[in-house]
Design an enzyme around this catalytic site. Structure first.
Site, PDB file in Angstrom:
ATOM      1  N   GLU A 206      96.646  60.858  31.638  1.00 38.36           N
ATOM      2  CA  GLU A 206      97.874  61.208  32.344  1.00 38.36           C
ATOM      3  C   GLU A 206      97.700  60.880  33.814  1.00 38.36           C
ATOM      4  O   GLU A 206      96.730  61.287  34.450  1.00 38.36           O
ATOM      5  CB  GLU A 206      98.197  62.699  32.169  1.00 38.36           C
ATOM      6  CG  GLU A 206      99.512  63.117  32.790  1.00 38.36           C
ATOM      7  CD  GLU A 206      99.864  64.555  32.452  1.00 38.36           C
ATOM      8  OE1 GLU A 206     100.899  65.027  32.941  1.00 38.36           O
ATOM      9  OE2 GLU A 206      99.094  65.213  31.729  1.00 38.36           O
ATOM     10  N   GLY A 210     103.112  58.937  34.634  1.00 39.16           N
ATOM     11  CA  GLY A 210     103.403  59.222  33.238  1.00 39.16           C
ATOM     12  C   GLY A 210     102.168  59.433  32.399  1.00 39.16           C
ATOM     13  O   GLY A 210     101.040  59.399  32.888  1.00 39.16           O
ATOM     14  N   VAL A 212      99.777  58.335  29.090  1.00 37.42           N
ATOM     15  CA  VAL A 212      99.388  57.178  28.289  1.00 37.42           C
ATOM     16  C   VAL A 212      98.941  57.669  26.915  1.00 37.42           C
ATOM     17  O   VAL A 212      98.133  58.596  26.812  1.00 37.42           O
ATOM     18  CB  VAL A 212      98.259  56.376  28.964  1.00 37.42           C
ATOM     19  CG1 VAL A 212      97.859  55.185  28.080  1.00 37.42           C
ATOM     20  CG2 VAL A 212      98.697  55.884  30.336  1.00 37.42           C
ATOM     21  N   LYS A 227     102.593  53.704  27.489  1.00 40.13           N
ATOM     22  CA  LYS A 227     102.808  54.524  28.679  1.00 40.13           C
ATOM     23  C   LYS A 227     104.230  55.069  28.651  1.00 40.13           C
ATOM     24  O   LYS A 227     105.195  54.305  28.554  1.00 40.13           O
ATOM     25  CB  LYS A 227     102.583  53.702  29.946  1.00 40.13           C
ATOM     26  CG  LYS A 227     102.629  54.521  31.234  1.00 40.13           C
ATOM     27  CD  LYS A 227     102.263  53.655  32.435  1.00 40.13           C
ATOM     28  CE  LYS A 227     102.223  54.448  33.712  1.00 40.13           C
ATOM     29  NZ  LYS A 227     101.850  53.630  34.888  1.00 40.13           N
ATOM     30  N   ASP A 317      94.975  44.114  44.154  1.00 38.07           N
ATOM     31  CA  ASP A 317      94.224  45.346  43.910  1.00 38.07           C
ATOM     32  C   ASP A 317      93.099  45.100  42.906  1.00 38.07           C
ATOM     33  O   ASP A 317      92.930  45.847  41.931  1.00 38.07           O
ATOM     34  CB  ASP A 317      95.163  46.443  43.407  1.00 38.07           C
ATOM     35  CG  ASP A 317      94.596  47.846  43.648  1.00 38.07           C
ATOM     36  OD1 ASP A 317      93.677  47.984  44.478  1.00 38.07           O
ATOM     37  OD2 ASP A 317      95.071  48.807  43.007  1.00 38.07           O
TER      38      ASP A 317
END
Length: 470
Positions: A206, A210, A212, A227, A317
Site C-alpha cells: 500500500e 493506492g 497493490v 494497482k 528516477d
C-alpha cells in the site's frame, strides 16, 4: 548499512514491531529504533541491521491493513518508498506515530518563502529565513564552502523548497510532444469489469496513491499486479498511464490495461514476484553482488533506457527501487510517474525532479538537461550495488545535494573491484553532461561483456529469498 545497535546514540524511542518484508510480502518481527535523523530496524536479536529510513521530509500515519489492526506507514520521499509497520497495541501505534511526527516536524524549517530574490553577501544569505542558513551549517556546510559555491548553494536551496512543497511545475502541467493532443482519463480506460476479468485479489502493498494487489487473469490464470487507485484529481497521473500504454520492450514492466469501477481505477501490470533491487540490497553485505551480477543488472537496465531514450523520453528516477525482478532472473524498469517526453519545441528540460541521492548535478542546479541524466542515475545505482547504499546516504539531503552539485561523487570507499567496473562507473558519473556517454556508448563498454547469464542471476535471487524466509 552496517550501523551496530550499540553505536546508536540519542535514541528517542525503540521497541518491537512487525514489518512487512520487501522480497516476500510476509510480516517479520523487527526491533525499531527512532533517532532525530532516521529509523533503524534490526532483527529481533538487535544483531543485524535490516535497513534504515531517512526522516528528512518524511510523513507518518496510521493505515488499515487486513489482519494487521495496529499498522502505520512511514513515507520516505528521499527514497520514494513507503514502509509498513505494525505496533503491538493501539497505544503503541499512537506513541510511534506521535514520536515520529515530532521528529519529522522539527527536521526542517517550516517558514518557507519563495527564493526568487535569494543572494549571498558577505556574512550570509539575503532573502531567505535565517533558519535556512542554519540548516546549511547544521548539515556541516561551512560559510567558506557556501561563499566559494554561492550559485550552487542557492540552487540547492531552491531545490529544497520545491521538494518540500511536494509538487513541481512538471507534475502540475506535464508537457506533451509537438502536435500531440492532451489525453483525458476516459480515453485510457479499457472496457470490462476488473473484478470479473481478474480473480483472487490479495493485497501485497500500500502506497501513497493506492493499494497493490496480487491477482490472476481469469481467462489464463496468469499472475498480475493490480494497482487500485481512488479517482481524484491529485491521485491519477494520466500522463504516466499514457506513457506506459505506449511502451513495449522486454526490460520494461508490461502494461496490461486500465479499468474503471465504482470511482476506482484498476491498473493491471506485469507481476514481478521478487519485488525490486532495493529488496536485495537490504541483505548487503551478507549477499553482495559480484561484478558479473552488477554487469547483468546494468546491461538489462541500459537496454530499457536505450529504448526509452530512442523515443526521446527521460525516466528521471532511475534507482534500485524502480528496478523490478522476478524468479526467472528478469530485470525490468518500472515507475514512469515523473517521466517526460522531449519534443521539437522543448528538446531540453530544467525542472527539478527526482530523488536527491541519485540526482545529476545539472538537475540540482536547474540547468537544461537531456536523456543522459538517466545515465548519471544509472551510475549511482551501480554504486548502490557495489556498496549497498548510494554515496552520501549518511548526509542529510541538503548536504548531499550541495556535495553532488559542487564536488560530484567520491571514489568507491571499499570493496575489491576491477578497474573495468570502476572505469564504467566513472563514465556514468561524468560531471560534465556534455562529456557523459549515452546508452549506445555504454553498450560498447568492456564492463558489459562481464554480465552473467539470466539463469545465474536467478540462482542468486533464490539464495536471498531463502534467507528472507528464515
Amino acid at each position: 548499512m552496517s550501523t551496530p545497535y550499540s553505536s546508536i546514540r540519542n535514541i528517542i524511542k525503540e521497541g518491537c514491531v512487525v514489518k512487512q518484508g520487501h522480497i516476500i510480502w510476509n510480516w517479520y518481527n523487527r526491533w525499531l529504533v527512532l533517532t532525530k535523523e532516521q529509523l533503524y530496524y534490526y532483527d529481533e536479536s538487535k544483531q543485524k541491521l535490516r535497513g534504515t529510513v531517512p526522516l528528512d521530509f518524511a510523513s507518518v500515519k496510521s493505515c488499515e491493513i487486513v489482519d494487521h489492526p495496529f499498522s502505520f506507514e512511514v513515507y520516505c520521499p528521499v527514497q520514494n518508498k513507503t514502509y509498513f509497520f505494525e505496533a503491538l497495541s493501539e497505544e503503541e501505534r499512537a506513541s510511534w506515530i506521535k514520536k515520529i511526527s515530532e521528529v519529522v516536524d522539527i527536521s526542517e524549517p517550516t517558514d518557507y518563502h519563495h527564493l526568487t530574490h535569494v543572494a549571498y553577501e558577505e556574512g550570509g544569505f539575503v532573502g531567505i529565513p535565517y533558519e535556512w542558513e542554519n540548516v546549511f551549517l547544521a548539515c556541516g556546510i561551512t560559510r567558506e564552502e557556501i561563499k566559494s559555491n554561492k550559485e550552487d548553494a542557492i540552487k540547492v536551496l531552491e531545490f529544497t523548497q520545491i521538494f518540500q512543497d511536494d509538487e513541481t511545475e512538471e507534475t502540475q502541467k506535464q508537457p506533451l510532444p509537438e502536435n500531440d493532443v492532451p489525453v483525458l482519463l476516459k480515453e485510457l480506460i479499457t472496457s470490462g469489469d476488473p473484478t470479473m476479468l481478474y480473480k483472487d485479489y490479495v493485497p501485497i502493498g500500500e502506497g501513497m496513491s493506492g493499494v497493490v494487489f496480487h491477482c490472476y487473469e481469469t481467462s489464463t490464470n496468469k499472475e498480475v499486479a493490480m494497482k487500485k487507485v481512488l479517482i481524484k484529481n491529485d491521485s491519477v497521473n494520466v500522463q504516466e498511464i499514457k506513457i506506459m500504454q505506449t511502451l513495449n520492450q522486454r526490460n520494461i514492466v508490461g502494461y496490461l490495461g486500465c479499468y474503471e469501477l465504482d470511482n476506482y481505477l484498476y491498473i493491471a501490470m506485469e507481476y514481478m514476484d521478487r519485488n525490486n533491487l532495493t529488496a536485495m540490497l537490504d541483505f548487503f553485505p551478507e549477499f553482495s553482488l559480484s561484478e558479473r551480477h552488477i554487469a547483468y543488472v546494468v546491461h538489462e537496465s541500459n537496454a530499457a533506457l536505450k529504448y526509452l531514450h530512442s523515443l526521446h523520453r527521460i525516466h528521471r528516477d532511475i534507482k534500485s527501487d524502480n528496478i523490478l525482478l522476478n524468479h526467472r532472473g528478469e530485470v525490468k524498469l518500472a515507475d514512469f510517474g515523473i517521466s517526460v517526453q522531449l519534443t521539437k519545441r522543448k528538446s531540453k528540460r530544467n525542472t527539478v525532479v527526482g530523488t536527491p541521492y541519485w540526482m545529476a548535478p545539472e538537475v540540482i542546479k536547474g540547468k537544461d538537461y537531456g536523456t543522459n541524466i538517466d545515465i548519471w542515475s544509472l551510475g549511482i545505482m551501480c554504486r548502490e550495488m557495489m556498496e549497498g547504499v548510494p554515496p552520501y546516504i549518511d548526509d542529510p539531503p541538503l548536504r548531499a545535494l550541495f556535495k553532488i552539485s559542487t564536488k560530484g561523487i567520491p571514489p568507491v570507499q571499499y570493496g575489491d573491484y576491477t578497474q573495468t567496473i570502476l572505469d564504467f562507473v566513472d563514465k556514468c558519473l561524468t560531471f560534465d553532461p556534455t562529456k557523459r556517454p549515452d546508452c549506445e556508448e555504454l553498450d560498447k563498454d568492456p564492463f558489459m561483456s562481464l554480465a552473467c547469464s539470466r539463469e545465474e542471476f536467478a540462482e542468486f535471487i533464490q539464495k536471498i529469498v531463502q534467507q528472507a524466509e528464515k
